[in-house]
Design a protein around this motif. Structure first.
Motif, PDB file in Angstrom:
ATOM      1  N   ILE A 177     -89.178 144.917 110.248  1.00  0.00           N
ATOM      2  CA  ILE A 177     -88.874 144.941 111.735  1.00  0.00           C
ATOM      3  C   ILE A 177     -90.044 143.839 112.203  1.00  0.00           C
ATOM      4  O   ILE A 177     -91.144 143.832 111.983  1.00  0.00           O
ATOM      5  N   ALA A 178     -89.535 142.827 112.823  1.00  0.00           N
ATOM      6  CA  ALA A 178     -90.256 141.652 113.505  1.00  0.00           C
ATOM      7  C   ALA A 178     -90.283 141.526 114.837  1.00  0.00           C
ATOM      8  O   ALA A 178     -89.422 142.014 115.401  1.00  0.00           O
ATOM      9  N   CYS A 179     -91.394 141.336 115.576  1.00  0.00           N
ATOM     10  CA  CYS A 179     -91.517 141.232 116.953  1.00  0.00           C
ATOM     11  C   CYS A 179     -92.334 140.060 117.319  1.00  0.00           C
ATOM     12  O   CYS A 179     -93.556 139.796 116.990  1.00  0.00           O
ATOM     13  N   VAL A 180     -91.725 139.515 118.221  1.00  0.00           N
ATOM     14  CA  VAL A 180     -92.491 138.080 119.089  1.00  0.00           C
ATOM     15  C   VAL A 180     -93.156 138.949 120.182  1.00  0.00           C
ATOM     16  O   VAL A 180     -92.354 139.300 121.056  1.00  0.00           O
ATOM     17  N   ILE A 181     -94.407 138.948 120.300  1.00  0.00           N
ATOM     18  CA  ILE A 181     -95.133 139.219 121.571  1.00  0.00           C
ATOM     19  C   ILE A 181     -95.521 138.189 122.181  1.00  0.00           C
ATOM     20  O   ILE A 181     -96.196 137.417 121.894  1.00  0.00           O
ATOM     21  N   LEU A 182     -94.632 137.828 123.332  1.00  0.00           N
ATOM     22  CA  LEU A 182     -94.564 136.736 124.269  1.00  0.00           C
ATOM     23  C   LEU A 182     -95.997 136.402 124.414  1.00  0.00           C
ATOM     24  O   LEU A 182     -96.902 137.137 125.378  1.00  0.00           O
ATOM     25  N   GLY A 183     -96.602 135.272 124.307  1.00  0.00           N
ATOM     26  CA  GLY A 183     -97.819 134.570 124.872  1.00  0.00           C
ATOM     27  C   GLY A 183     -98.853 135.230 124.049  1.00  0.00           C
ATOM     28  O   GLY A 183    -100.108 134.852 124.163  1.00  0.00           O
ATOM     29  N   LYS A 184     -98.639 135.973 122.769  1.00  0.00           N
ATOM     30  CA  LYS A 184     -99.754 136.633 122.030  1.00  0.00           C
ATOM     31  C   LYS A 184     -99.748 136.081 120.743  1.00  0.00           C
ATOM     32  O   LYS A 184    -100.381 135.636 119.982  1.00  0.00           O
ATOM     33  N   GLU A 185     -98.562 136.740 119.921  1.00  0.00           N
ATOM     34  CA  GLU A 185     -98.632 136.831 118.638  1.00  0.00           C
ATOM     35  C   GLU A 185     -97.361 137.215 117.961  1.00  0.00           C
ATOM     36  O   GLU A 185     -96.371 137.613 118.756  1.00  0.00           O
ATOM     37  N   PHE A 186     -97.254 137.116 116.787  1.00  0.00           N
ATOM     38  CA  PHE A 186     -95.988 137.621 116.052  1.00  0.00           C
ATOM     39  C   PHE A 186     -96.418 138.502 114.986  1.00  0.00           C
ATOM     40  O   PHE A 186     -97.366 138.231 114.384  1.00  0.00           O
ATOM     41  N   VAL A 187     -95.632 139.655 114.830  1.00  0.00           N
ATOM     42  CA  VAL A 187     -96.052 140.807 113.996  1.00  0.00           C
ATOM     43  C   VAL A 187     -94.766 141.403 113.316  1.00  0.00           C
ATOM     44  O   VAL A 187     -93.720 141.018 113.665  1.00  0.00           O
ATOM     45  N   TYR A 188     -94.854 141.776 112.178  1.00  0.00           N
ATOM     46  CA  TYR A 188     -93.739 142.398 111.461  1.00  0.00           C
ATOM     47  C   TYR A 188     -94.188 143.483 110.579  1.00  0.00           C
ATOM     48  O   TYR A 188     -95.473 143.565 110.324  1.00  0.00           O
ATOM     49  N   ARG A 189     -93.542 144.618 110.269  1.00  0.00           N
ATOM     50  CA  ARG A 189     -93.696 145.580 109.717  1.00  0.00           C
ATOM     51  C   ARG A 189     -92.640 146.020 108.552  1.00  0.00           C
ATOM     52  O   ARG A 189     -91.690 145.412 108.604  1.00  0.00           O
ATOM     53  N   LYS A 190     -92.972 146.887 107.691  1.00  0.00           N
ATOM     54  CA  LYS A 190     -92.086 147.451 106.558  1.00  0.00           C
ATOM     55  C   LYS A 190     -92.084 148.708 106.514  1.00  0.00           C
ATOM     56  O   LYS A 190     -92.997 149.388 106.300  1.00  0.00           O
ATOM     57  N   LEU A 191     -90.527 149.042 106.629  1.00  0.00           N
ATOM     58  CA  LEU A 191     -90.366 150.537 106.358  1.00  0.00           C
ATOM     59  C   LEU A 191     -89.378 150.805 105.025  1.00  0.00           C
ATOM     60  O   LEU A 191     -88.596 149.857 104.696  1.00  0.00           O
ATOM     61  N   THR A 192     -89.758 152.017 104.592  1.00  0.00           N
ATOM     62  CA  THR A 192     -89.072 152.038 103.250  1.00  0.00           C
ATOM     63  C   THR A 192     -88.243 153.409 103.356  1.00  0.00           C
ATOM     64  O   THR A 192     -88.703 154.565 104.155  1.00  0.00           O
ATOM     65  N   TRP A 193     -87.084 153.692 102.409  1.00  0.00           N
ATOM     66  CA  TRP A 193     -86.490 154.803 102.612  1.00  0.00           C
ATOM     67  C   TRP A 193     -87.341 156.047 102.406  1.00  0.00           C
ATOM     68  O   TRP A 193     -87.950 156.383 101.631  1.00  0.00           O
ATOM     69  N   ASN A 194     -87.055 157.148 103.694  1.00  0.00           N
ATOM     70  CA  ASN A 194     -87.516 158.316 103.571  1.00  0.00           C
ATOM     71  C   ASN A 194     -86.658 159.422 103.800  1.00  0.00           C
ATOM     72  O   ASN A 194     -85.933 159.469 104.952  1.00  0.00           O
ATOM     73  N   ASP A 195     -86.479 160.343 102.961  1.00  0.00           N
ATOM     74  CA  ASP A 195     -85.132 161.153 102.689  1.00  0.00           C
ATOM     75  C   ASP A 195     -85.219 162.027 104.015  1.00  0.00           C
ATOM     76  O   ASP A 195     -84.299 162.411 104.831  1.00  0.00           O
ATOM     77  N   ASP A 196     -86.642 162.477 104.390  1.00  0.00           N
ATOM     78  CA  ASP A 196     -86.830 163.657 105.274  1.00  0.00           C
ATOM     79  C   ASP A 196     -86.472 163.075 106.780  1.00  0.00           C
ATOM     80  O   ASP A 196     -85.920 163.653 107.537  1.00  0.00           O
ATOM     81  N   ILE A 197     -86.932 161.884 106.941  1.00  0.00           N
ATOM     82  CA  ILE A 197     -86.809 161.235 108.398  1.00  0.00           C
ATOM     83  C   ILE A 197     -84.995 160.788 108.410  1.00  0.00           C
ATOM     84  O   ILE A 197     -84.586 161.195 109.577  1.00  0.00           O
ATOM     85  N   ILE A 198     -84.656 160.387 107.308  1.00  0.00           N
ATOM     86  CA  ILE A 198     -83.195 159.903 107.384  1.00  0.00           C
ATOM     87  C   ILE A 198     -82.313 161.321 107.519  1.00  0.00           C
ATOM     88  O   ILE A 198     -81.339 161.294 108.477  1.00  0.00           O
ATOM     89  N   ASN A 199     -82.703 162.224 106.895  1.00  0.00           N
ATOM     90  CA  ASN A 199     -81.845 163.558 107.061  1.00  0.00           C
ATOM     91  C   ASN A 199     -81.912 164.070 108.477  1.00  0.00           C
ATOM     92  O   ASN A 199     -80.938 164.641 108.960  1.00  0.00           O
ATOM     93  N   ASN A 200     -83.201 164.089 109.110  1.00  0.00           N
ATOM     94  CA  ASN A 200     -83.341 164.465 110.325  1.00  0.00           C
ATOM     95  C   ASN A 200     -82.428 163.799 111.258  1.00  0.00           C
ATOM     96  O   ASN A 200     -81.683 164.449 112.283  1.00  0.00           O
ATOM     97  N   ILE A 201     -82.548 162.399 111.301  1.00  0.00           N
ATOM     98  CA  ILE A 201     -81.802 161.425 112.201  1.00  0.00           C
ATOM     99  C   ILE A 201     -80.171 161.824 112.095  1.00  0.00           C
ATOM    100  O   ILE A 201     -79.662 161.951 113.119  1.00  0.00           O
ATOM    101  N   VAL A 202     -79.723 161.663 111.023  1.00  0.00           N
ATOM    102  CA  VAL A 202     -78.302 162.116 110.702  1.00  0.00           C
ATOM    103  C   VAL A 202     -77.987 163.594 111.044  1.00  0.00           C
ATOM    104  O   VAL A 202     -77.113 163.631 111.822  1.00  0.00           O
ATOM    105  N   SER A 203     -79.007 164.609 111.111  1.00  0.00           N
ATOM    106  CA  SER A 203     -78.725 165.992 111.436  1.00  0.00           C
ATOM    107  C   SER A 203     -78.494 165.831 113.178  1.00  0.00           C
ATOM    108  O   SER A 203     -77.766 166.481 113.826  1.00  0.00           O
ATOM    109  N   ILE A 204     -79.434 165.145 113.941  1.00  0.00           N
ATOM    110  CA  ILE A 204     -79.382 164.883 115.293  1.00  0.00           C
ATOM    111  C   ILE A 204     -78.076 164.099 115.773  1.00  0.00           C
ATOM    112  O   ILE A 204     -77.598 164.810 116.746  1.00  0.00           O
ATOM    113  N   GLU A 205     -77.858 163.198 114.821  1.00  0.00           N
ATOM    114  CA  GLU A 205     -76.669 162.362 115.355  1.00  0.00           C
ATOM    115  C   GLU A 205     -75.406 163.206 115.217  1.00  0.00           C
ATOM    116  O   GLU A 205     -74.662 163.071 116.234  1.00  0.00           O
ATOM    117  N   TYR A 206     -75.402 163.956 114.187  1.00  0.00           N
ATOM    118  CA  TYR A 206     -74.232 164.586 113.833  1.00  0.00           C
ATOM    119  C   TYR A 206     -74.010 165.795 114.863  1.00  0.00           C
ATOM    120  O   TYR A 206     -72.744 165.978 115.516  1.00  0.00           O
TER     121      TYR A 206
END
Length: 310
Positions: free
Chosen positions: A153-182
């Motif tokens: 995920i990359a973000c342009v913070i207008l007038g200040k800076e550019f940043v980016y982050r990296k996320l990797t697969w996490n079973d617990d987080i993804i299973n919780n999200i799927v459960s909530i959406e379901y």
């Protein structure tokens, strides 16, 4: 993780918006989970259960759209990675209500990229490797729908800076999200049962739009609300006391500042400035030029919500 790919390159904007209504997209997840301050479960429910197409068309949205390509280019410059547009919407095979319309896919890597733009007032949300939680959920939703194990995920913070982050697969987080959406899709959208409001301004706006005028003059007998109304009374009393304590601190600072416009300490900067306000004297206008006053009257109808103890 299996999915189907729906071509979007030749879709009109209206067709694309209608396609999004057939499921839960990445930008919906934070609202459903109650962590998006600009939306709410009630708002997403209304969007998915009505034929009305609601398009957010403001300057912030326009800037974000226009700067998406720039954000992607900056990401490639910073990382050395190459990205491309997908031109497809992804639909989960196991959970067809889960959709992903991604910004970019990373070439040669099992990854995608989400591009964001924000103003300098939100810069603190990206400090020290942080990511706004609603965006975190969006990225993990995309991982599930596309089967990719990494999302940038990359973000342009207008007038200040550019940043980016990296996320990797996490079973617990993804299973919780799927459960909530379901749960949301099965028990709210498909059953036509509105989720409970969350006290947000977004829910306020949706409820007001659903019931814009009072027509039934009968008195509705409230049952099951005694405890909630009692709690509301207690909250009003607590809020009043807290507001008084807050105002006391502000008054002490004002006395210390006297006629100075600025004050500061190690953690705060305070401004007590002059504000010039110009208002139309409607009473005088009505009295001296009633015809002109009446020409510019605009009648609106809204509902005022009041609760009084008896």
């Amino acid at each position: 993780m299996s999915f189907t790919k729906i071509p979007t390159k030749n879709l009109s904007h209206n067709e694309w918006l209608r396609l999004r209504k057939t499921g839960i997209g990445g930008s919906d997840v934070g609202a459903i989970c109650g962590v998006n301050k600009y939306s709410s479960p009630v708002k997403i429910y209304q969007d998915k259960t009505t034929d009305t197409i609601t398009e957010i068309n403001n300057e912030a949205t326009r800037i974000g759209h226009d700067l998406e390509d720039y954000c992607a280019r900056r990401f490639m410059e910073e990382t050395g990675l190459k990205v491309r547009k997908s031109n497809f919407m992804y639909r989960s095979t196991e959970h067809p209500f889960m959709l992903a319309d991604v910004d970019r896919l990373v070439i040669g890597e099992d990854a995608g990229l989400e591009c964001k733009t924000t103003n300098i007032l939100n810069a603190s949300q990206w400090k020290n490797g942080q990511i706004p939680i609603s965006y975190v959920m969006q990225c993990y939703h995309y991982m599930y729908c596309t089967g990719r194990k990494t999302w940038y995920i990359a973000c342009v913070i207008l007038g200040k800076e550019f940043v980016y982050r990296k996320l990797t697969w996490n079973d617990d987080i993804i299973n919780n999200i799927v459960s909530i959406e379901y749960d949301f899709w099965q028990n709210n959208v498909l059953k036509g049962i509105m989720p409970e409001p969350d006290g947000s301004s977004s829910s306020d706006n949706i409820i007001s739009s659903m019931f814009p005028t009072a027509e039934n003059k009968d008195v509705i007998k409230l049952t099951g609300f005694d405890e909630k109304l009692s709690k509301r009374d207690s909250l009003i009393s607590e809020i009043s006391q807290l507001e008084k304590e807050k105002k006391k601190i502000e008054q002490e600072i004002q006395i210390k500042m006297e006629d100075s416009e600025f004050a500061e300490n190690d953690t705060h900067r305070i401004k007590w400035s002059n504000v010039e306000t110009v208002r139309l004297d409607t009473q005088r206008l009505h009295k001296e030029l009633p015809n002109i006053y009446n020409q510019f009257l605009k009648k609106t109808v809204s509902r005022r919500f009041q609760i009084k103890a008896v």
